[in-house]
Design a protein around this motif. Structure first.
Motif, PDB file in Angstrom:
ATOM      1  N   UNK A 157     -79.499   1.994 -40.967  1.00  0.00           N
ATOM      2  CA  UNK A 157     -79.975   1.668 -39.618  1.00  0.00           C
ATOM      3  C   UNK A 157     -79.142   2.394 -38.565  1.00  0.00           C
ATOM      4  N   UNK A 158     -77.814   2.388 -38.735  1.00  0.00           N
ATOM      5  CA  UNK A 158     -76.949   3.042 -37.753  1.00  0.00           C
ATOM      6  C   UNK A 158     -77.173   4.537 -37.666  1.00  0.00           C
ATOM      7  N   UNK A 159     -77.354   5.186 -38.822  1.00  0.00           N
ATOM      8  CA  UNK A 159     -77.602   6.637 -38.830  1.00  0.00           C
ATOM      9  C   UNK A 159     -78.945   6.949 -38.185  1.00  0.00           C
ATOM     10  N   UNK A 160     -79.969   6.158 -38.509  1.00  0.00           N
ATOM     11  CA  UNK A 160     -81.295   6.396 -37.920  1.00  0.00           C
ATOM     12  C   UNK A 160     -81.263   6.206 -36.409  1.00  0.00           C
ATOM     13  N   UNK A 161     -80.607   5.144 -35.936  1.00  0.00           N
ATOM     14  CA  UNK A 161     -80.531   4.892 -34.496  1.00  0.00           C
ATOM     15  C   UNK A 161     -79.745   5.990 -33.786  1.00  0.00           C
ATOM     16  N   UNK A 162     -78.604   6.381 -34.352  1.00  0.00           N
ATOM     17  CA  UNK A 162     -77.805   7.444 -33.742  1.00  0.00           C
ATOM     18  C   UNK A 162     -78.519   8.773 -33.750  1.00  0.00           C
ATOM     19  N   UNK A 163     -79.297   9.053 -34.808  1.00  0.00           N
ATOM     20  CA  UNK A 163     -80.037  10.314 -34.892  1.00  0.00           C
ATOM     21  C   UNK A 163     -81.114  10.389 -33.812  1.00  0.00           C
ATOM     22  N   UNK A 164     -81.839   9.304 -33.629  1.00  0.00           N
ATOM     23  CA  UNK A 164     -82.887   9.299 -32.602  1.00  0.00           C
ATOM     24  C   UNK A 164     -82.275   9.464 -31.219  1.00  0.00           C
ATOM     25  N   UNK A 165     -81.190   8.744 -30.959  1.00  0.00           N
ATOM     26  CA  UNK A 165     -80.539   8.863 -29.652  1.00  0.00           C
ATOM     27  C   UNK A 165     -80.058  10.276 -29.377  1.00  0.00           C
ATOM     28  N   UNK A 166     -79.318  10.818 -30.340  1.00  0.00           N
ATOM     29  CA  UNK A 166     -78.706  12.117 -30.107  1.00  0.00           C
ATOM     30  C   UNK A 166     -79.703  13.256 -30.065  1.00  0.00           C
ATOM     31  N   UNK A 167     -80.753  13.181 -30.876  1.00  0.00           N
ATOM     32  CA  UNK A 167     -81.695  14.298 -30.945  1.00  0.00           C
ATOM     33  C   UNK A 167     -82.589  14.367 -29.707  1.00  0.00           C
ATOM     34  N   UNK A 168     -83.096  13.212 -29.296  1.00  0.00           N
ATOM     35  CA  UNK A 168     -84.032  13.224 -28.174  1.00  0.00           C
ATOM     36  C   UNK A 168     -83.325  13.167 -26.824  1.00  0.00           C
ATOM     37  N   UNK A 169     -82.179  12.492 -26.776  1.00  0.00           N
ATOM     38  CA  UNK A 169     -81.435  12.437 -25.524  1.00  0.00           C
ATOM     39  C   UNK A 169     -82.260  11.841 -24.388  1.00  0.00           C
ATOM     40  N   UNK A 170     -81.927  12.226 -23.160  1.00  0.00           N
ATOM     41  CA  UNK A 170     -82.696  11.808 -22.001  1.00  0.00           C
ATOM     42  C   UNK A 170     -82.822  10.305 -21.863  1.00  0.00           C
ATOM     43  N   UNK A 171     -84.028   9.852 -21.532  1.00  0.00           N
ATOM     44  CA  UNK A 171     -84.251   8.425 -21.315  1.00  0.00           C
ATOM     45  C   UNK A 171     -84.095   7.605 -22.606  1.00  0.00           C
ATOM     46  N   UNK A 172     -84.491   8.217 -23.736  1.00  0.00           N
ATOM     47  CA  UNK A 172     -84.329   7.514 -25.015  1.00  0.00           C
ATOM     48  C   UNK A 172     -82.860   7.169 -25.233  1.00  0.00           C
ATOM     49  N   UNK A 173     -82.007   8.153 -25.013  1.00  0.00           N
ATOM     50  CA  UNK A 173     -80.565   7.930 -25.188  1.00  0.00           C
ATOM     51  C   UNK A 173     -80.036   6.944 -24.154  1.00  0.00           C
ATOM     52  N   UNK A 174     -80.472   7.076 -22.918  1.00  0.00           N
ATOM     53  CA  UNK A 174     -79.985   6.214 -21.841  1.00  0.00           C
ATOM     54  C   UNK A 174     -80.347   4.753 -22.088  1.00  0.00           C
ATOM     55  N   UNK A 175     -81.616   4.487 -22.384  1.00  0.00           N
ATOM     56  CA  UNK A 175     -82.050   3.101 -22.601  1.00  0.00           C
ATOM     57  C   UNK A 175     -81.407   2.503 -23.858  1.00  0.00           C
ATOM     58  N   UNK A 176     -81.308   3.327 -24.894  1.00  0.00           N
ATOM     59  CA  UNK A 176     -80.719   2.828 -26.133  1.00  0.00           C
ATOM     60  C   UNK A 176     -79.241   2.505 -25.935  1.00  0.00           C
TER      61      UNK A 176
END
Length: 340
Positions: A157-176
C-alpha cells in the motif's frame, strides 16, 4: 538465476557485515523452530505404538477406548492411567521435547502457580500454570508471522501510494500530502485501543486495524524517488514511445525506489512486533489465552515475586528485536550506494 553485478556486490556487502549476517541465520533458526512448534512443544505424543498399530495424536483425535480405557472421551496422554494402559499393552510413545502446549495447564505443580523453573517446566509457569517455554515458542511464531503479513501489506500500500503521488505530482500530490498529514497526526495507539475495544480482537482484526496506519512509513521515500525519477531521460523516452503510465511506473521507476523500500522494511517489521506486544500488554491485543509475548510482560509486571516471568519475556523480546535491528542495519548498508 544469475545475479547482476550490482546485486552480487550488495550480497557481498551484506555477508561482510558479520553481525547482520549471523543474526539472519540465528533468526531463521529460531523462526524455523517456532514454525515447528507443535513438534517441539505439545501435550500430545508425536507417535504412539499400541498392539501393532501406529497412532498419530497430533493429526487425529483418539478415544480412551482405543487404548483399553473405560470412557468414550478424548484420551489424555499425560494421565498416568492412559500412559499405563499403553505401556501395559506393549505400546510406546514418542513425546516432543517439551510436553506442554501453549494452553496446557500443569495440575501437578510442586508449588502454587506461578511456579519457578523445574525439571518439568524448564522456564517455570505463569500464574495459570502454563509452561513458559511453550508459550514463548508459540508467542515468537505468532509475533513474527503477524509482523511479516503486516510488513508486506503495508509495503504494498505504501509503495503504491508513494508511486502515484510522486509520478503524477501536482494536485494529486498536494491533496494526498494533506491527507497523510492529517491521518498521521491522529493518536494511533489510542485509536487502536478504541477500535480493539469495540470489536472482539483477533489476529486478522488487529492486522486490519494496524494496517490503517502502518502503510504511511514508506510513502515519503517512495514519493521522493518517483519525483526524481519521472524526469529522467529514459522515463521521458518511454513516455514518448507511448508506454502507459502504469508500465512506466512499475517497470522503469519502481526498481530504483525499491532500494529505499527494502532498507526500511526490517524496521517496519520491528515496529509491528513492538506495537502488537504493547497492545497485548495493555489487554487490547490477541484474544485471552493466546500465546502472547505482551501478556507475558503483563504477567511479569503483575507477579513481581516471580522474576522468571519478566526475565523470560525480556530475553525473548530483546533477542528477537536485537537480531532484527542487526539484520536491518546490514540490509541498509548493502543497499547504500556509497558502500557498493
Amino acid at each position: 538465476m544469475e545475479l547482476s553485478p550490482i546485486n552480487r556486490r550488495r550480497l557481498e556487502t551484506f555477508r561482510n557485515n558479520r553481525r547482520g549476517y549471523w543474526s539472519l541465520w540465528v533468526f531463521l533458526a529460531l523462526f524455523g523452530i517456532s514454525l515447528m512448534a507443535e513438534l517441539v512443544a505439545n501435550d500430545k505424543p508425536l507417535l504412539i505404538g499400541y498392539q501393532g498399530e501406529l497412532y498419530s495424536p497430533m493429526l487425529n483425535d483418539y478415544s480412551e477406548l482405543e487404548f483399553g480405557g473405560e470412557f468414550d472421551t478424548l484420551a489424555d496422554y499425560k494421565d498416568p492411567y492412559i500412559e499405563e494402559l499403553i505401556i501395559d499393552g506393549d505400546g510406546w510413545m514418542i513425546w516432543p521435547l517439551v510436553r506442554f502446549s501453549y494452553d496446557t495447564i500443569n495440575y501437578e505443580l510442586p508449588t502454587p502457580a506461578p511456579s519457578p523453573p523445574s525439571d518439568e517446566n524448564w522456564l517455570g509457569t505463569d500464574d495459570q500454570g502454563r509452561d513458559l517455554l511453550a508459550r514463548s515458542i508459540y508467542g515468537f511464531r505468532i509475533s513474527v508471522l503477524f509482523a511479516i503479513v503486516l510488513t508486506l501489506a503495508s509495503s504494498v500500500i505504501g509503495v503504491a501510494a508513494g508511486a502515484v503521488q510522486g509520478y503524477y505530482g501536482g494536485r494529486v500530490d498536494l491533496y494526498f500530502q494533506r491527507f497523510i498529514e492529517i491521518w498521521s497526526g491522529l493518536p494511533v495507539m489510542f485509536l487502536l485501543i478504541i477500535l480493539a475495544s469495540i470489536v472482539e480482537p483477533n489476529f486478522w482484526w488487529l492486522l486490519g486495524i494496524m494496517l490503517l496506519f502502518s502503510w504511511m512509513s514508506l510513502v515519503d521515500v517512495v514519493r521522493a524517488e518517483f519525483l526524481r525519477g519521472r524526469n529522467l531521460e529514459y522515463v521521458r523516452a518511454a513516455r514518448a514511445l507511448g508506454l502507459s503510465d502504469r508500465l512506466i511506473m512499475f517497470r522503469h521507476i519502481l526498481p530504483n525506489a525499491m532500494v529505499a523500500t527494502l532498507t526500511f522494511m526490517p524496521f517496519i517489521f520491528n515496529g509491528a512486533i513492538v506495537t502488537l506486544t504493547a497492545l497485548d500488554f495493555l489487554g487490547f491485543g490477541l484474544p485471552p489465552g493466546s500465546p502472547s509475548l505482551g501478556e507475558m510482560v503483563a504477567q511479569g509486571k503483575d507477579n513481581l515475586h516471580a522474576p522468571w516471568l519478566g526475565i523470560t519475556a525480556f530475553i525473548v523480546l530483546s533477542v528477537m528485536l536485537t537480531l532484527l535491528i542487526f539484520i536491518g542495519e546490514a540490509v541498509r548498508d548493502a543497499f547504500d550506494p556509497r558502500r557498493i
